[in-house]
Design a protein around this motif. Structure first.
Motif, PDB file in Angstrom:
ATOM      1  N   LEU A   7       1.099  -1.558   0.019  1.00 48.57           N
ATOM      2  CA  LEU A   7       0.279  -0.154  -0.064  1.00 48.57           C
ATOM      3  C   LEU A   7       0.858   1.346  -0.043  1.00 48.57           C
ATOM      4  O   LEU A   7       1.939   1.363   0.816  1.00 48.57           O
ATOM      5  N   HIS A   8       0.522   2.249  -0.738  1.00 47.11           N
ATOM      6  CA  HIS A   8       1.555   3.429  -0.693  1.00 47.11           C
ATOM      7  C   HIS A   8       0.367   4.391  -0.963  1.00 47.11           C
ATOM      8  O   HIS A   8      -0.575   4.798  -1.736  1.00 47.11           O
ATOM      9  N   VAL A   9       0.144   5.627   0.104  1.00 48.34           N
ATOM     10  CA  VAL A   9      -0.282   6.672  -0.139  1.00 48.34           C
ATOM     11  C   VAL A   9       0.101   7.744  -1.192  1.00 48.34           C
ATOM     12  O   VAL A   9       1.451   8.719  -1.415  1.00 48.34           O
ATOM     13  N   VAL A  10      -0.220   8.514  -2.442  1.00 45.75           N
ATOM     14  CA  VAL A  10       0.416   8.948  -3.309  1.00 45.75           C
ATOM     15  C   VAL A  10      -0.334  10.554  -3.142  1.00 45.75           C
ATOM     16  O   VAL A  10      -0.060  11.461  -3.519  1.00 45.75           O
ATOM     17  N   GLY A  11      -1.337  10.837  -1.472  1.00 41.87           N
ATOM     18  CA  GLY A  11      -1.864  12.257  -2.071  1.00 41.87           C
ATOM     19  C   GLY A  11      -2.823  12.188  -0.890  1.00 41.87           C
ATOM     20  O   GLY A  11      -2.938  11.434  -0.433  1.00 41.87           O
ATOM     21  N   GLU A  12      -3.346  13.374  -0.460  1.00 42.44           N
ATOM     22  CA  GLU A  12      -3.921  14.031   0.851  1.00 42.44           C
ATOM     23  C   GLU A  12      -5.061  15.023   0.071  1.00 42.44           C
ATOM     24  O   GLU A  12      -4.311  15.826  -0.815  1.00 42.44           O
ATOM     25  N   ALA A  13      -6.544  14.990   0.463  1.00 44.40           N
ATOM     26  CA  ALA A  13      -6.688  16.135   0.224  1.00 44.40           C
ATOM     27  C   ALA A  13      -7.795  16.863   1.623  1.00 44.40           C
ATOM     28  O   ALA A  13      -8.202  15.719   2.998  1.00 44.40           O
ATOM     29  N   ALA A  14      -7.966  17.733   1.962  1.00 48.14           N
ATOM     30  CA  ALA A  14      -8.343  18.492   3.387  1.00 48.14           C
ATOM     31  C   ALA A  14     -10.003  18.824   2.803  1.00 48.14           C
ATOM     32  O   ALA A  14     -10.744  19.207   4.355  1.00 48.14           O
ATOM     33  N   ASP A  15     -10.692  18.705   1.995  1.00 48.34           N
ATOM     34  CA  ASP A  15     -11.702  18.906   1.790  1.00 48.34           C
ATOM     35  C   ASP A  15     -12.160  18.179  -0.065  1.00 48.34           C
ATOM     36  O   ASP A  15     -12.040  17.682   0.099  1.00 48.34           O
TER      37      ASP A  15
END
Length: 221
Positions: free
Chosen positions: A28-36
């Motif tokens: 598993l790998h996180v490619v990005g984040e979003a705040a909304d």
């Protein structure tokens, strides 16, 4: 093969915690984040993740609308809803919008990671409390006016039995044991039902089945 994950949550601390958890898991790998929600839609379009961990209640564009847009534009991206409350009034709407699963934010880390892998594989993930809530939702609805709705042409009696058990939240293994079928046979029935009901995945199959009146809330296999 690595599963790419986008995390959408308005709380930076939670996003960071989820990132650490996911990034330290095998495959598993996180490619990005979003705040909304708006950021989630934009990031999903740019990064095309396999799975989006989606908070429901966010400022501006909420998780439901973001889920609807992502599922409409990115058919290969799965959305896994995360929220604090299993009785969240938005759960049903999020599943109708195309979400493939639902988990509480206090879910044990191992279960969350397993959930990501489940939805990435094209399965559906519904916490038992969510399945019960869906049943209650349909049970509380008045009977539809007009002629009774019937199953789509070609749905067999056996497929209807399988569909009833899917609606109860049973896994393929449990269905196979209940109906004395092989796991492969159950999987084939599920595949045909998905096609006949034009359902995106297992969660959408449950929604489509109940909305079409194919499975009664008090039905028995």
């Amino acid at each position: 093969m690595t599963t790419s994950v986008l995390i959408a949550d308005d709380q930076a601390l939670l996003r960071g915690s989820f990132r650490v958890l996911v990034d330290t898991a095998d495959g598993l790998h996180v490619v990005g984040e979003a705040a909304d929600g708006a950021q989630a839609v934009a990031q999903a379009a740019r990064l095309r993740p396999d799975v989006v961990l989606m908070d429901v209640r966010m400022p501006g564009t909420d998780g439901i609308e973001a889920t609807r847009r992502i599922c409409a534009d990115l058919p290969d991206t799965r959305v896994l809803i995360l929220t604090m409350f299993d009785l969240d009034e938005y759960v049903y709407a999020a599943l109708r919008a195309g979400a493939s699963g639902f988990l509480l934010k206090d879910t044990p880390p191992a279960d969350l990671l397993a959930g990501i892998r489940v939805v990435a594989a094209g399965e559906a993930l519904l916490a038992p409390s969510v399945t019960r809530r869906l049943l209650a939702e349909f049970a509380a609805r008045p009977a539809p006016a007009g002629p009774a709705r019937t199953a789509p042409a070609g749905v067999t009696d056996r497929e209807r039995e399988v569909l009833t058990l899917v609606g109860r939240g049973m896994s393929n293994t449990e269905i196979a044991e209940h109906l004395h079928l092989s796991h492969g046979t159950v999987k084939s029935h599920i595949g045909r039902l998905l096609a006949k009901l034009a359902a995106r995945d297992r969660a959408q199959l449950v929604i489509a089945a109940y909305e079409a009146g194919l499975v009664g809330t008090r039905s028995r296999p």
